[in-house]
Design an enzyme around this catalytic site. Structure first.
Site, PDB file in Angstrom:
ATOM      1  N   GLU A 636       0.817  -1.211   0.000  1.00 54.19           N
ATOM      2  CA  GLU A 636       0.000   0.000   0.000  1.00 54.19           C
ATOM      3  C   GLU A 636       0.849   1.258   0.000  1.00 54.19           C
ATOM      4  O   GLU A 636       0.523   2.250  -0.645  1.00 54.19           O
ATOM      5  CB  GLU A 636      -0.902  -0.035   1.227  1.00 54.19           C
ATOM      6  CG  GLU A 636      -1.744   1.214   1.412  1.00 54.19           C
ATOM      7  CD  GLU A 636      -2.350   1.240   2.798  1.00 54.19           C
ATOM      8  OE1 GLU A 636      -2.475   0.186   3.422  1.00 54.19           O
ATOM      9  OE2 GLU A 636      -2.675   2.338   3.251  1.00 54.19           O
ATOM     10  N   LYS A 658       9.978  -3.499   3.557  1.00 52.99           N
ATOM     11  CA  LYS A 658       8.940  -2.609   3.044  1.00 52.99           C
ATOM     12  C   LYS A 658       9.476  -1.185   3.076  1.00 52.99           C
ATOM     13  O   LYS A 658       9.976  -0.730   4.108  1.00 52.99           O
ATOM     14  CB  LYS A 658       7.670  -2.685   3.896  1.00 52.99           C
ATOM     15  CG  LYS A 658       6.956  -4.018   3.868  1.00 52.99           C
ATOM     16  CD  LYS A 658       5.685  -3.945   4.710  1.00 52.99           C
ATOM     17  CE  LYS A 658       4.951  -5.263   4.730  1.00 52.99           C
ATOM     18  NZ  LYS A 658       3.713  -5.178   5.561  1.00 52.99           N
ATOM     19  N   GLU A 705      11.189 -10.638   9.022  1.00 53.36           N
ATOM     20  CA  GLU A 705      11.764 -11.899   8.565  1.00 53.36           C
ATOM     21  C   GLU A 705      11.221 -12.235   7.177  1.00 53.36           C
ATOM     22  O   GLU A 705      10.114 -11.824   6.811  1.00 53.36           O
ATOM     23  CB  GLU A 705      11.440 -13.018   9.552  1.00 53.36           C
ATOM     24  CG  GLU A 705       9.956 -13.329   9.670  1.00 53.36           C
ATOM     25  CD  GLU A 705       9.696 -14.488  10.610  1.00 53.36           C
ATOM     26  OE1 GLU A 705       8.780 -14.374  11.433  1.00 53.36           O
ATOM     27  OE2 GLU A 705      10.403 -15.511  10.527  1.00 53.36           O
ATOM     28  N   ASP A 751      -8.753  -8.722   9.874  1.00 55.49           N
ATOM     29  CA  ASP A 751      -8.598  -9.076   8.454  1.00 55.49           C
ATOM     30  C   ASP A 751      -7.867 -10.404   8.321  1.00 55.49           C
ATOM     31  O   ASP A 751      -6.949 -10.537   7.519  1.00 55.49           O
ATOM     32  CB  ASP A 751      -7.845  -7.964   7.715  1.00 55.49           C
ATOM     33  CG  ASP A 751      -7.942  -8.114   6.202  1.00 55.49           C
ATOM     34  OD1 ASP A 751      -8.824  -8.865   5.734  1.00 55.49           O
ATOM     35  OD2 ASP A 751      -7.138  -7.492   5.491  1.00 55.49           O
ATOM     36  N   ARG A 755      -4.797 -14.834   2.494  1.00 52.57           N
ATOM     37  CA  ARG A 755      -3.884 -13.920   1.794  1.00 52.57           C
ATOM     38  C   ARG A 755      -2.990 -13.163   2.773  1.00 52.57           C
ATOM     39  O   ARG A 755      -1.961 -12.605   2.369  1.00 52.57           O
ATOM     40  CB  ARG A 755      -4.698 -12.932   0.955  1.00 52.57           C
ATOM     41  CG  ARG A 755      -5.607 -12.037   1.769  1.00 52.57           C
ATOM     42  CD  ARG A 755      -6.404 -11.075   0.898  1.00 52.57           C
ATOM     43  NE  ARG A 755      -7.340 -10.313   1.708  1.00 52.57           N
ATOM     44  CZ  ARG A 755      -8.549 -10.736   2.031  1.00 52.57           C
ATOM     45  NH1 ARG A 755      -8.967 -11.910   1.580  1.00 52.57           N
ATOM     46  NH2 ARG A 755      -9.358 -10.001   2.779  1.00 52.57           N
TER      47      ARG A 755
END
Length: 981
Positions: A636, A658, A705, A751, A755
């Site tokens: 995102e 990220k 990780e 959530d 996935r």
């Protein structure tokens, strides 16, 4: 003359063979003269009289035909003329002359001197007079020669004997004509010839209808130029662009330009405009065909250009005529109020019936009421004092925050749903109302006592109180240090002793209450300074008393322990073995028992400075210790890469990185790093591990990780059918253990889906995705927006969808869906059902059936996770225990859910006798009329129902079809029948 007679005898034979074919002419040719069609004598003028002779012959239908012949080959200097009457040209500027003739080969005539010719001449003369000068006065200069005509084939005496005639056809054109008509003249100079047919014609482009435009008969031009012709629209058509075509010299239409279209209410059928029949309409001339009236509208007459809305349905001014007529929405549902002192958060669910439109908005009306009961209660509008955020009217999301209300006051809030046709309906608006009473703050805080490292506080609860006080929240910090660090404590009591303070330090304390309606405001502040350490001996007598008691108690306890070991070591050992392990960790400090520490998740938003949360829970990594190797995806906030991390005195490890994309806002930076401050609080083998963050340089990074096999859903699809049930159970057990850890820390994931589970090389599954923002706008599984993003409908518990109530129990529901995903190897939950159909089906009691080859016990565990009442669902700890038991006992996994139908002949379906009872049994009673109307009135007839027949009956939900067809299989098993469904 003998030769002449022979010729005249033979010529008719030739004509009889060909005359029928000669009379069929193309449509684009207009005949001005045709000698073969003349009913009587042609009356052409010949000179001299012994030259051309008119002969009458019979065709195959015994119809007389007129021909002209001449064969004066024995004498020299022949000059025989034959002239037609005046041929009207009918406006043609170019005409064509077609001559069909036979000609005798001069060499086949014995004894003929060199006077025999094998050609003849053709002339024309324009004139406005129908009467020409006698031919005997002809002057060749008055006529214009068209051409000298020679035969391609001539016949001989042998051909005559064999009755073979050879007919020649020659066509010549005459252009530039301008007078009323013309005469044709034929000149013979000594040939043996018969004019079988003379036809004069001109070419035209015939009447044509193209693109709904009519183009009239058009005579071709005088030369090779194209003639432009403008068309006219057929009846009930109108011009879109002026229709034009070009007429070519050979009588063909070329290059159509423009077109006509049928008027509104008409459609094109076979080149003309036909009215729309009843029940159909065409709104615009640009539309090609009439279409059926949109839902909830009708047309009772032909030629309709729009359909009229049914009673109670409307069409907004901006709606296209092709749009279905719609109606105002029903009232919103399930209003929820959360009172926070003088502010109220209102939430509600969308209306069950949107009216068929997607432009639903909401308006909130506020009234302040007196609080009296019955008819004496008086309510007045709130006026401009109340502030609505984001707005009071035209809300697009079912939520509003109302602030600046008066304390301890009764309010009534009414919410109405509106759409584009609400103003067109005369019916009163449908509202849903909720009554709230604003709460009051905690009364002033009182100091009870203080010590060197502790302070005891007391306070009174809010009065009057809006609901039951759930707990109190105490916040304290060192004076002038609020921006750097503060501590939050919670208690259900009206007092608290705060330990672990610094001696001789000034602290600020604040208290607020949380009721069923939410948190109240902090009421004032109290400033307290802890005692100095050197004041204890001569200061507070209470401290001396506590110290004395502590010393005495410690001595007594020591004596008892020694005696215990001496008298009965075994017995004390037994007692210790039965003791709670946590009790062994108790310690006496400063005369108090220090209880074991329990870790609790701390939400980053409790920090006034979010950066402090990152510093508290995440380790800063020097960017020089990171080596980025390749991009493995996009998140995102930016790219996700794999790389290597090398920390001092540690081996190099592979990590996932990220990075925050360039051009971010400060708000985006906080949201990005909030995931790190959440992950940094977790330490469990089934939770993704945070290695650290990079915040001191750009780009900002989160280092975790590395999970070699990526997301669980993709991994399962890639390896469909390749794992044993025990391996799948091991994956599920790891996920459940991670979720148990999170629930014990009071963290709700919201959530949980395959996935968001990552898999490493050893098939260890770890829970991931702890972002606060929950921005899922690009996720096709998302539905309507909440404060935390969009809700993934297929994975979310009903109470979380309807009331936004997320708890560990709602995570258990999601875990049941994950179980289904794992056993089905990544199949999409609820298949191709729409989100709205999923919500409706689940609300009506539908649950996902067992995947293929799913053990019965696993499907039952899924169903337990999907209990409608959240309190009936198992806890994650119970789920872990159940999975452990199944792994230890593989034999319990042998019975498969989808084979149980055939193994057990005693099914619930065996107990029903009617279609109605059967549908009630499987909770599909809403389809009773569907089955009855379709003729399925006995259980025997139901055995042969297929999925296509369910479609025809109106059973459209895929989940309902699967449930019905699955039960039909049970019926077939009971009746000993198996039908392909």
């Amino acid at each position: 003359m003998a030769l002449f007679r022979i010729y005249s005898f033979l010529a008719p034979f030739h004509i009889l063979v060909l005359c029928q074919a000669l009379r069929n002419y193309p449509d684009n040719e207009v005949t001005l003269l045709d000698s073969m069609s003349a009913p009587g004598d042609l009356g052409w003028e010949a000179y001299p009289s012994e030259g051309w002779e008119e002969i009458s012959v019979m065709d195959e239908r015994n119809i007389p035909m007129r021909t002209y012949q001449v064969c004066n080959v024995m004498e020299a200097n022949q000059n025989n003329w034959l002239r037609t009457g005046l041929i009207q040209r009918e406006g043609a500027q170019r005409v064509y002359v077609e001559i069909k003739f036979t000609l005798r080969d001069c060499n086949s005539l014995p004894g003929v001197p060199g006077t025999c010719k094998e050609t003849f001449n053709v002339y024309y003369h324009e004139s406005n007079n129908a009467v020409a000068a006698p031919l005997r006065h002809i002057r060749e200069s008055q006529y214009i020669k068209i051409d000298t005509i020679a035969a391609d084939e001539s016949f001989t005496q042998t051909d005559v004997g064999d009755r073979v005639m050879k007919l020649n056809t020659e066509v010549r054109d005459i252009s530039g004509l301008s007078k009323r008509g013309l005469y044709l003249a034929f000149q013979d100079l000594g040939a043996c010839i018969a004019l079988v047919s003379v036809r004069v014609f001109y070419k035209r482009c015939p009447l044509a209808v193209l693109n709904l435009a009519r183009f009239p008969d058009t005579v071709t031009g005088g030369d090779s130029a194209l003639v432009e012709v403008r068309g006219t629209c057929v009846e009930d058509a109108e011009e879109l662009e002026g229709p034009r075509m070009f007429c070519s010299a050979d009588g063909g239409w070329l290059v159509p330009i423009g077109r006509c279209v049928c008027r509104p209410g008409f459609e094109e059928v076979d080149g003309h405009c036909q009215p729309c029949r009843s029940g159909f309409y065409k709104a615009s001339a640009m539309d090609a065909y009439c279409v059926k009236c949109p839902p909830h509208s009708y047309s009772h007459q032909d030629k309709a250009s729009e359909c009229v809305c049914e009673r109670g349905f409307y069409r907004a001014e901006s709606d296209p005529r092709s749009m279905a007529c719609t109606r105002p929405p029903s009232a919103p549902g399930n209003p929820i109020s959360m009172v926070n002192e003088t502010a109220v958060t209102l939430e509600w669910s969308p209306p069950r019936d949107s009216g068929g439109r997607g432009d639903v908005s909401y308006s909130v009306h506020c009234r302040k009421c007196s609080g009296e009961t019955g008819a004496s209660e008086r309510c007045v509008p709130c006026g401009s004092g109340a502030h609505f955020n984001p707005r009071q009217f035209g809300l697009t999301h079912p939520r509003v925050l109302v602030t600046e209300l008066q304390p301890h006051t009764n309010y009534t809030f009414s919410v109405e749903a509106l759409n584009g046709v609400s103003d067109l309906s005369p019916s009163p608006r449908q509202l849903v109302s909720v009554n709230v009473t604003t709460s009051q703050t905690v009364s002033v805080i009182l100091k009870e006592r203080k010590g060197t490292d502790s302070v005891t506080l007391a306070w009174q609860g809010p009065e009057p109180v809006d609901g039951t006080v759930v707990e109190y929240e105490v916040t304290y910090y060192e004076k002038n240090q609020q921006d750097q660090n503060y501590t939050v404590l919670k208690t259900k009591s009206n007092s608290m002793t705060v330990d672990g303070l610094k001696p001789g330090t000034t602290y600020i304390f604040r208290v607020r209450a949380r009721t069923d309606g939410g948190y109240g405001n902090y009421k004032g502040e109290i400033e307290l300074e802890t005692s100095h350490e050197d004041m204890l001996a001569v200061g507070d007598p209470n401290q001396q008393t506590i110290l004395a008691i502590s010393v005495a108690g410690g001595a007594v306890l020591l004596v008892l322990l020694v005696a215990c070991f001496i008298v009965s070591g075994r017995r004390c050992g037994y007692i210790k073995a039965k003791q709670d392990p946590e009790e062994e960790k108790m310690q006496f400090q400063h005369g108090r028992v220090k209880l074991p520490e329990t870790r609790t998740y701390i939400h980053p938003h409790t920090y006034e400075d979010p950066n402090q949360a990152v510093r508290d829970f995440a380790k800063e990594i020097e960017v020089s210790n990171i080596r980025i190797e390749r991009v493995i995806g996009a998140g995102e906030f930016g790219e996700v890469c794999s790389g290597r991390l090398r920390l001092p005195s540690k081996r190099e490890i592979q990590v996932a990185i990220k990075s925050l994309k360039a051009g971010y806002s400060e708000h985006q930076r906080r949201d990005f790093l909030s995931e790190a401050s959440i992950m940094g609080q977790f330490d469990h083998p089934n939770i993704i591990r945070l290695e650290g963050v990079v915040t001191r340089c750009k780009p900002v990074m989160i280092v975790t990780e590395y999970m070699e096999n990526g997301s669980l859903d993709t991994f399962l699809k890639k390896h469909d059918g390749q794992f044993t049930v025990i391996q799948l159970l091991g994956m599920l057990r790891g996920i459940a253990a991670g979720m148990q850890y999170l629930s014990e820390m009071n963290y709700v994931h919201r959530d949980l889906a395959a996935r968001n589970i990552l898999v490493n090389r050893n098939l260890v599954c770890k829970v991931s995705d702890f972002g606060l923002s929950r921005v899922l706008e690009d996720d096709p599984e998302a539905a309507y927006t909440t404060r935390g993003g969009k809700i993934p409908i297929r994975w979310t518990a009903p109470e979380a969808i309807t009331y936004r109530k997320f708890t560990s129990a709602s995570d258990v529901w999601s875990y049941g869906i994950v179980m289904w995903e794992v056993i089905s190897y990544g199949e999409r939950p609820y298949w191709e059902m729409s989100n709205q159909d999923v919500i409706k089906a689940v609300d009506e009691g539908y649950r996902l059936p067992a995947p293929m080859d799913c053990p019965v016990v696993l499907h039952q565990l899924m169903l337990d996770c999907w209990e409608k009442n959240r309190s009936d669902r198992p806890k994650f700890g119970q789920i872990v225990n159940t999975l452990d038991r199944l792994i230890r006992n593989p034999s319990s996994l042998k019975q498969l859910a989808n084979s149980a139908v055939w193994e057990d002949p005693v099914t619930p379906e065996a107990a029903v006798n009617t279609v109605e009872d059967w549908l009630d049994l499987i909770k599909m009673g809403q389809y009773k009329e569907h089955f009855s109307s379709a003729g399925y009135v006995t259980l025997d007839s139901v055995l042969y129902v297929s999925s296509s027949e369910l479609d025809k009956m109106g059973v459209e939900l895929a989940g309902h079809q699967k449930k019905i067809l699955s039960s039909i299989q049970c019926l077939q098993a009971h009746h000993g029948t198996q039908v392909q469904v």
